[in-house]
Design an enzyme around this catalytic site. Sequence first.
Site, mmCIF file in Angstrom:
data_model
loop_
_atom_site.group_PDB
_atom_site.id
_atom_site.type_symbol
_atom_site.label_atom_id
_atom_site.label_comp_id
_atom_site.label_asym_id
_atom_site.label_seq_id
_atom_site.Cartn_x
_atom_site.Cartn_y
_atom_site.Cartn_z
ATOM 1 N N GLU A 72 0.823 -1.208 0.000
ATOM 2 C CA GLU A 72 0.000 0.000 0.000
ATOM 3 C C GLU A 72 0.862 1.266 0.000
ATOM 4 O O GLU A 72 0.525 2.253 -0.650
ATOM 5 C CB GLU A 72 -0.945 0.010 1.205
ATOM 6 C CG GLU A 72 -2.078 -0.993 1.113
ATOM 7 C CD GLU A 72 -3.034 -0.706 -0.034
ATOM 8 O OE1 GLU A 72 -3.089 0.433 -0.496
ATOM 9 O OE2 GLU A 72 -3.700 -1.649 -0.489
ATOM 10 N N LEU B 31 11.782 4.029 -7.359
ATOM 11 C CA LEU B 31 10.336 4.142 -7.095
ATOM 12 C C LEU B 31 9.916 5.596 -6.848
ATOM 13 O O LEU B 31 8.754 5.933 -6.965
ATOM 14 C CB LEU B 31 9.948 3.322 -5.859
ATOM 15 C CG LEU B 31 9.328 1.947 -6.080
ATOM 16 C CD1 LEU B 31 8.922 1.331 -4.752
ATOM 17 C CD2 LEU B 31 8.128 2.011 -6.995
#
Length: 378
Positions: free
Chosen positions: A51, A94
């Site tokens: 998440e 990322l």
Amino acid sequence: MSTEQASVLRHKLLRWWQVHGRHGIPWKRAAQGVLPKGGEELNPYPTWVAEVMLQQTQLQVVLPYWQRWMVRFPTLQSLAGADEQEVLLLWQGLGYYSRARRLHQGAQQLVEREDSVWPRDLEGWLALPGIGPSTAGSILSSAFDLPFPILDGNVKRVLSRLIASPQPPVRNSKALWQLSAELLDPEQPRSFNQALMDLGATVCTPKTPSCQHCPWSDQCAAYASGDPAAYPVKEAPRELPFQVIGVGVVLNDAGEVLIDQRLNEGLLGGLWEFPGGKQESGEAIEATICRELQEELAIEVEVGEELISLDHAYSHKRLRFVVHLCQWRAGEPQPLASQQVRWVKPQQLSDYPFPAANARIIAALLARLHPEEGTDAA
Ligand code: SF4
């Protein structure tokens, strides 16, 4: 929305999801009933990691990172005990690195808890760094099957279209939260929230929603309007500020290159970089580099030829990095505006976590130093 309308929408969505949902995603096995209902045996750690990675990042990008992460840090304890540099290195590419640092800090907070129990309420998750209401709701519903609504980017888009909201989601957050809560299936919150996210990711996509395949097309106000892609209504675009950054790739007589570690606060905190700073009005880029290296590292350099120039856009600004090779001349490097500075062999640069924009600088440097190896710096 009436109870009856909510019930119809719920039923249609879950029926669609049974056939078309993204059931192969590793951390979603819990949502498919592979793990026991009730939650005692559930471990929310894989879901939590996923998440946080999914905040501002697409699933396809996240998947290989998540898989590598779970191999290297398979448990909460292994993450809590890890060195922050290794955490950042695994996150490299990322983006939004503060997410990695907060995940790491959150793991440390959780292992220090006396009861050693995962939080099962909103407050418990919101107390962890980097966790907002939607991430908390997603973890609680996905890992424990508890009835908490979610409102991530996909869900905001789907719900804004469902009601053809005349306001941009950012200005309509309260109503969208309420709608998400009203629609949530209290009997199957895990499946419902996953279904809602899957609908947004695969059918109600940003540019060309596939309304003909959507289980909600009969109830959707945006579809009825004839132009569903016009929703959510957008804010007027704002011009992003633009800055030129002069960067020095400084080499010493031993062939080592100088890097510094950014302070922990702010964007890209804790990452390593080549030193430099903003070009001032009317200043030549060579002068910018000399000035910045003097101000931030207390060194004198001779600025050589340009190594590479590259543009990089962040959500709030656009930057152009103009990178020059430099020869160190005088002064012991001091971390005046960073955590630490270090001379390293160029081949060792891959051991340090750098922001994404720096990968091309490193490639250009290695290609310049070792052209015979054919490194592609473009
Ligand atoms: S009908 Fe179209 S716009 Fe409406 S929710 Fe479905 S995919 Fe989205």
